[in-house]
Write an enzyme that holds these catalytic residues in place. Structure first.
Site, mmCIF file in Angstrom:
data_model
loop_
_atom_site.group_PDB
_atom_site.id
_atom_site.type_symbol
_atom_site.label_atom_id
_atom_site.label_comp_id
_atom_site.label_asym_id
_atom_site.label_seq_id
_atom_site.Cartn_x
_atom_site.Cartn_y
_atom_site.Cartn_z
ATOM 1 N N SER A 136 13.354 -30.902 -14.420
ATOM 2 C CA SER A 136 13.807 -30.060 -13.324
ATOM 3 C C SER A 136 12.248 -29.280 -13.207
ATOM 4 C CB SER A 136 14.673 -28.849 -13.936
ATOM 5 O OG SER A 136 14.577 -27.633 -13.087
ATOM 6 N N TYR A 149 16.707 -22.835 -20.694
ATOM 7 C CA TYR A 149 16.988 -23.966 -19.710
ATOM 8 C C TYR A 149 15.597 -24.743 -19.581
ATOM 9 C CZ TYR A 149 18.286 -26.574 -15.278
ATOM 10 O OH TYR A 149 18.238 -27.781 -14.540
HETATM 11 N N1 LIG Z 1 21.291 -28.717 -8.828
HETATM 12 C C1 LIG Z 1 19.877 -28.422 -9.036
HETATM 13 O O1 LIG Z 1 19.246 -27.665 -8.167
HETATM 14 C C2 LIG Z 1 19.202 -29.042 -10.252
HETATM 15 C C3 LIG Z 1 17.787 -28.728 -10.290
HETATM 16 C C4 LIG Z 1 17.061 -29.168 -11.277
HETATM 17 C C5 LIG Z 1 17.704 -30.044 -12.188
HETATM 18 N N2 LIG Z 1 19.060 -30.267 -12.124
HETATM 19 C C6 LIG Z 1 19.355 -31.216 -13.359
HETATM 20 O O2 LIG Z 1 20.171 -32.370 -12.549
HETATM 21 C C7 LIG Z 1 21.246 -32.735 -13.430
HETATM 22 C C8 LIG Z 1 22.539 -32.643 -12.722
HETATM 23 O O3 LIG Z 1 22.862 -31.451 -12.369
HETATM 24 P P1 LIG Z 1 23.909 -31.061 -10.934
HETATM 25 O O4 LIG Z 1 23.092 -30.118 -10.150
HETATM 26 O O5 LIG Z 1 24.284 -32.516 -10.641
HETATM 27 O O6 LIG Z 1 25.050 -30.218 -11.980
HETATM 28 P P2 LIG Z 1 26.667 -30.499 -11.855
HETATM 29 O O7 LIG Z 1 27.162 -29.348 -12.700
HETATM 30 O O8 LIG Z 1 27.099 -30.633 -10.425
HETATM 31 O O9 LIG Z 1 26.867 -32.058 -12.709
HETATM 32 C C9 LIG Z 1 26.742 -32.034 -14.092
HETATM 33 C C10 LIG Z 1 27.772 -32.984 -14.657
HETATM 34 O O10 LIG Z 1 27.179 -33.251 -16.044
HETATM 35 C C11 LIG Z 1 28.497 -33.143 -16.715
HETATM 36 N N3 LIG Z 1 28.506 -32.720 -17.936
HETATM 37 C C12 LIG Z 1 27.955 -31.510 -18.283
HETATM 38 N N4 LIG Z 1 28.085 -31.517 -19.662
HETATM 39 C C13 LIG Z 1 28.115 -32.793 -20.136
HETATM 40 C C14 LIG Z 1 28.109 -33.247 -21.423
HETATM 41 N N5 LIG Z 1 28.112 -32.638 -22.587
HETATM 42 N N6 LIG Z 1 28.256 -34.531 -21.575
HETATM 43 C C15 LIG Z 1 28.472 -35.421 -20.550
HETATM 44 N N7 LIG Z 1 28.499 -35.093 -19.155
HETATM 45 C C16 LIG Z 1 28.272 -33.571 -19.042
HETATM 46 C C17 LIG Z 1 29.384 -32.429 -15.853
HETATM 47 O O11 LIG Z 1 30.644 -32.729 -16.063
HETATM 48 C C18 LIG Z 1 28.996 -32.776 -14.289
HETATM 49 O O12 LIG Z 1 29.829 -33.878 -13.947
HETATM 50 C C19 LIG Z 1 21.333 -31.707 -14.679
HETATM 51 O O13 LIG Z 1 20.619 -32.274 -15.701
HETATM 52 C C20 LIG Z 1 20.241 -30.576 -14.138
HETATM 53 O O14 LIG Z 1 19.956 -29.743 -15.002
HETATM 54 C C21 LIG Z 1 19.742 -29.618 -11.147
#
Ligand SMILES: NC(=O)c1ccc[n+]([C@@H]2O[C@H](COP(=O)([O-])OP(=O)(O)OC[C@H]3O[C@@H](n4cnc5c(N)ncnc54)[C@H](O)[C@@H]3O)[C@@H](O)[C@H]2O)c1
Length: 253
Positions: A136, A149
């Site tokens: 991130s 985080y």
């Molecule tokens: N959305 C943003 O703005 C953003 C920004 C930077 C980084 N990220 C990173 O991108 C990645 C995806 O985020 P997102 O926004 O799609 O989130 P989201 O919550 O929409 O999706 C996350 C997915 O991970 C799964 N998950 C959670 N815990 C888990 C576990 N212990 N084992 C297996 N699966 C698990 C959830 O069920 C879900 O399907 C994450 O690592 C997040 O930190 C997101």
């Protein structure tokens, strides 16, 4: 483009949000995709685009090892890993509980480690493959309220660099992506928390965060999927150990 015909990919956290966009993209380019997720509907969601959905909690190293063993038993190779599963949450350090700190680390850093280790063992043995870890922009420059985080995401970049050096001689490439503000459930919840912590409305936080993005829009899972597919493909054959911001220009470094 069909860059992944004959390749097998595992995407952790691929049932929703960014991971779902990545899984769809890899499948659309011909990969056999396995989604590892704790979402109870993972199998149904994956089946809509011909992927395999398996209940797998990345905080549990035995579950992750078993998933990779299943993939290898079915197809003998694991070509691509996208270590994407992560959770949001946070508090000012003075108010951050041990429980929340450990929970964030367990999924967002330990989970990436478990998946990368299992993939590294397989890819080193088969002498080839590509890993993309989802970090991130907060892993590079961490705002107040996001210490746990941000520490986990900085850890993902460190893990990526060490692994790229360890696996380079075996022909395995390892890179990370650093998304900015991507419109998913995780981001909407994070904005809600930041609004509550600063006595603003979520709309005001969205507006402030959007104002800092030079490209003038929030990101989508497809914005991330395109870069991940590039990093996973032979188009990136000479690229390893990098962490690439995908954030509309939010951070420039
Ligand atoms: N959305 C943003 O703005 C953003 C920004 C930077 C980084 N990220 C990173 O991108 C990645 C995806 O985020 P997102 O926004 O799609 O989130 P989201 O919550 O929409 O999706 C996350 C997915 O991970 C799964 N998950 C959670 N815990 C888990 C576990 N212990 N084992 C297996 N699966 C698990 C959830 O069920 C879900 O399907 C994450 O690592 C997040 O930190 C997101």
């Amino acid at each position: 483009m069909q860059r992944f015909i004959g390749k097998t990919a595992v995407v952790t956290g691929g049932a929703n949000g960014i991971g779902l966009g990545i899984a769809r993209r890899l499948a659309g380019e011909g990969a056999a995709v396995w989604i590892a997720d704790v979402d109870p509907d993972v199998a149904t969601k994956a089946a809509t685009f011909g992927a395999e959905g398996v209940h797998c909690d990345v905080t549990d190293p035995a579950a992750v090892d078993a998933l990779v063993a299943d993939v290898l038993a079915r197809g003998e190779r694991l070509d691509l890993l996208v270590a994407n599963a992560g959770i949001g949450g946070g508090a000012r350090v003075a108010e951050l509980s041990d429980e929340l700190f450990r929970r964030l680390m367990a999924t967002t850093l330990d989970g990436v480690f478990h998946a990368c280790r299992a993939a590294a063992r397989a890819m080193e043995r088969q002498r080839g493959g590509a890993i993309v870890a989802v970090s991130s922009v907060f892993g590079r420059d961490t705002p107040a309220g996001s210490a746990a985080y941000g520490a986990a995401k900085a850890g993902v970049i460190a893990l990526t660099q060490a692994l790229a050096r360890e696996l380079g001689p075996s022909g395995v490439r390892v890179n990370a992506v650093c998304p900015g503000h991507i419109m998913t459930d995780l981001y909407v919840a994070a904005v809600g928390r930041r609004a509550a912590a600063t006595n603003r409305t979520p709309e005001a936080v969205f507006a402030d965060e959007l104002a800092a993005v030079p490209l003038g829009r929030f990101g989508t899972p497809d914005d991330i999927a395109g870069v991940v597919a590039f990093l996973a493909s032979d188009d990136a054959a000479y690229l390893t150990g990098q962490a690439i911001n995908i954030d509309g220009g939010l951070q420039m470094r």
